[in-house]
Design a protein around this motif. Structure first.
Motif, PDB file in Angstrom:
ATOM      1  N   ARG A   4       0.855  -1.179   0.000  1.00  9.25           N
ATOM      2  CA  ARG A   4       0.000   0.000   0.000  1.00  9.25           C
ATOM      3  C   ARG A   4       0.892   1.230   0.000  1.00  9.25           C
ATOM      4  O   ARG A   4       1.745   1.393   0.878  1.00  9.25           O
ATOM      5  CB  ARG A   4      -0.934   0.002   1.208  1.00  9.25           C
ATOM      6  N   ARG A  80       4.154   7.070 -12.890  1.00 11.34           N
ATOM      7  CA  ARG A  80       2.998   6.508 -12.183  1.00 11.34           C
ATOM      8  C   ARG A  80       2.443   5.296 -12.938  1.00 11.34           C
ATOM      9  O   ARG A  80       2.061   4.289 -12.339  1.00 11.34           O
ATOM     10  CB  ARG A  80       1.925   7.590 -12.033  1.00 11.34           C
ATOM     11  N   GLU A  88      -0.345  -0.948  -4.614  1.00 11.30           N
ATOM     12  CA  GLU A  88      -1.699  -0.380  -4.502  1.00 11.30           C
ATOM     13  C   GLU A  88      -1.572   1.072  -4.043  1.00 11.30           C
ATOM     14  O   GLU A  88      -1.194   1.338  -2.900  1.00 11.30           O
ATOM     15  CB  GLU A  88      -2.544  -1.165  -3.501  1.00 11.30           C
ATOM     16  N   VAL A  89      -1.867   2.006  -4.937  1.00 12.59           N
ATOM     17  CA  VAL A  89      -1.813   3.424  -4.575  1.00 12.59           C
ATOM     18  C   VAL A  89      -3.094   3.778  -3.828  1.00 12.59           C
ATOM     19  O   VAL A  89      -4.192   3.709  -4.385  1.00 12.59           O
ATOM     20  CB  VAL A  89      -1.645   4.309  -5.825  1.00 12.59           C
ATOM     21  N   VAL A  90      -2.952   4.130  -2.551  1.00  9.40           N
ATOM     22  CA  VAL A  90      -4.118   4.388  -1.706  1.00  9.40           C
ATOM     23  C   VAL A  90      -4.452   5.876  -1.604  1.00  9.40           C
ATOM     24  O   VAL A  90      -5.557   6.239  -1.184  1.00  9.40           O
ATOM     25  CB  VAL A  90      -3.921   3.793  -0.296  1.00  9.40           C
ATOM     26  N   ALA A  91      -3.516   6.740  -1.969  1.00  9.80           N
ATOM     27  CA  ALA A  91      -3.757   8.182  -1.969  1.00  9.80           C
ATOM     28  C   ALA A  91      -2.660   8.843  -2.791  1.00  9.80           C
ATOM     29  O   ALA A  91      -1.579   8.274  -2.988  1.00  9.80           O
ATOM     30  CB  ALA A  91      -3.768   8.754  -0.549  1.00  9.80           C
ATOM     31  N   ALA A 106      -4.424  10.640  -9.993  1.00 10.94           N
ATOM     32  CA  ALA A 106      -5.572  10.107  -9.249  1.00 10.94           C
ATOM     33  C   ALA A 106      -6.819   9.977 -10.114  1.00 10.94           C
ATOM     34  O   ALA A 106      -7.852   9.506  -9.637  1.00 10.94           O
ATOM     35  CB  ALA A 106      -5.875  10.998  -8.047  1.00 10.94           C
ATOM     36  N   GLU A 236     -10.377   8.915  -8.894  1.00  9.37           N
ATOM     37  CA  GLU A 236     -10.518   7.474  -8.689  1.00  9.37           C
ATOM     38  C   GLU A 236      -9.820   7.030  -7.412  1.00  9.37           C
ATOM     39  O   GLU A 236     -10.093   5.946  -6.889  1.00  9.37           O
ATOM     40  CB  GLU A 236      -9.927   6.721  -9.889  1.00  9.37           C
ATOM     41  N   ILE A 237      -8.910   7.864  -6.929  1.00  5.27           N
ATOM     42  CA  ILE A 237      -8.118   7.608  -5.727  1.00  5.27           C
ATOM     43  C   ILE A 237      -8.158   8.874  -4.881  1.00  5.27           C
ATOM     44  O   ILE A 237      -8.163   9.980  -5.435  1.00  5.27           O
ATOM     45  CB  ILE A 237      -6.658   7.270  -6.106  1.00  5.27           C
ATOM     46  N   TRP A 248     -12.340  12.983  -1.898  1.00  2.00           N
ATOM     47  CA  TRP A 248     -12.653  11.553  -1.938  1.00  2.00           C
ATOM     48  C   TRP A 248     -13.351  11.155  -3.238  1.00  2.00           C
ATOM     49  O   TRP A 248     -14.177  11.915  -3.757  1.00  2.00           O
ATOM     50  CB  TRP A 248     -13.550  11.178  -0.768  1.00  2.00           C
ATOM     51  N   PRO A 249     -13.061   9.985  -3.762  1.00  6.74           N
ATOM     52  CA  PRO A 249     -13.801   9.468  -4.933  1.00  6.74           C
ATOM     53  C   PRO A 249     -15.291   9.370  -4.615  1.00  6.74           C
ATOM     54  O   PRO A 249     -15.681   8.945  -3.529  1.00  6.74           O
ATOM     55  CB  PRO A 249     -13.189   8.072  -5.138  1.00  6.74           C
TER      56      PRO A 249
END
Length: 343
Positions: A4, A80, A88-91, A106, A236-237, A248-249
């Motif tokens: 993550r 990217r 997993e790109v979480v932010a 994002a 999307e992220i 937020w998405p």
């Protein structure tokens, strides 16, 4: 086993002599480069692959906003895309101009829309050339937060800004550094008011305008006129902006995102330190990944984490020890670190 990660996109000043040829080395043949080149040709500008493929690096050519911004965008956005599948790109967040890249990384802007925003704002900033920037440390070499030193520097800035024709403001809170912006009188007065450190600081940033200050309001207005909110969409992220606010998405107002990006983000201070700390606290990533080009942003990320006491780190030594065990921070602009996240 997946990892993550919080993705961090760099801003101006990260494409320098060592980065010449970055796109050719890492992204040759990527069809998006053709798209970016065509967008530049349509505006009568030198294509990014031609800039990147120059025989030699030139400050006069490569560091001005018209060239540096699209070069950095292309390198960062394609980096990217190059991440390994188990990342997993979480932010996503970014520093200064890196906010525009973060929007694309994002999914709040598509690849072409992100390039258009970056290229347009880089051109407008260069054409206006309002003011300048300098950098000065607000911590010691051990990276430990020094609230008294920071407060004293900001008081010096306030006093300079409140007198005569001088204009000086905080531009970016950048880990252990303060990036200050203003007119030449304000910058010169600050340079005369503080001790010279390490033979480098205070350091003027070449071809940089007074980013993130009220002086940029004319540029912000031109940006709003040239770049419609229809370019933007739901991310999307999750995106973390220069205030530490999270977009937020599925819960982002497109018009509000457009207004922030071409309003507050241009004319008010950018708190990169807080953005990194919010990313750490809210998303608890295994790793922070800084896309290329360059590796100058890595120190600011590490200093921001130390300032926030992330994983109990309160000094440079503590961060270095933690980093040597398992990489917490990876800079894709460094060849030996790049392979950790590209597979």
């Amino acid at each position: 086993m997946s990892c993550r990660a919080v993705l961090i996109c760099p801003g101006r000043g990260t494409y320098n002599k060592p980065e010449l040829g970055y796109l050719h080395r890492h992204h040759a043949g990527n069809p998006l480069l053709d798209t970016f080149d065509e967008l530049r040709r349509a505006e009568g500008q030198t294509p990014v692959t031609e800039l990147d493929g120059a025989e030699r690096f030139s400050n006069a050519t490569h560091t001005v906003g018209d060239a540096a911004s699209p070069l950095i965008y292309a390198a960062s956005y394609l980096d990217r895309q190059s991440l390994a599948e188990d990342i997993e790109v979480v932010a996503v967040t970014g520093n200064s101009m890196g906010w525009y890249i973060a929007l694309a990384a994002a999914g709040a802007l598509d690849a072409q829309g992100g390039f258009t925003v970056v290229n347009t704002m880089g051109r407008l900033m260069q054409e206006a050339s309002i003011g300048g920037q300098l950098v000065y440390p607000c911590t010691g070499p051990d990276w430990r937060p020094d609230p008294a030193r920071r407060a004293g520097l900001l008081e010096t800035v306030r006093q300079i800004d409140s007198g005569g024709d001088a204009v000086l403001r905080l531009s970016i809170d950048l880990g252990g550094m303060l990036v200050l912006a203003g007119n030449d009188a304000g910058l010169a007065e600050f340079e005369a008011s503080v001790p010279r450190l390490d033979g480098r600081f205070p350091m003027r940033l070449p071809h940089h305008a007074a980013f993130h200050t009220h002086l940029q309001e004319p540029v912000a207005q031109q940006g709003r006129d040239a770049l419609p909110s229809s370019l933007f969409s739901q991310p999307e992220i999750p995106l973390i902006d220069g205030r530490g606010a999270i977009w937020w998405p599925g819960a982002t107002d497109r018009d509000a995102l457009h207004a922030y990006t071409l309003g507050h983000q241009v004319t008010q201070p950018y708190d990169f330190t807080r953005a990194v700390q919010i990313a750490a606290r809210e998303f608890a990533p295994d790793m922070f990944i800084v896309t290329g080009p360059g590796n100058t942003l890595g120190g600011a990320v590490a200093q921001s984490l130390v300032a926030g006491g992330w994983h109990g780190m309160h000094s440079k030594a503590a961060f270095t020890a933690r980093q040597s065990e398992t990489p917490l921070l990876v800079s894709m602009g460094l060849e030996d670190q790049r392979t950790i996240v590209t597979g």
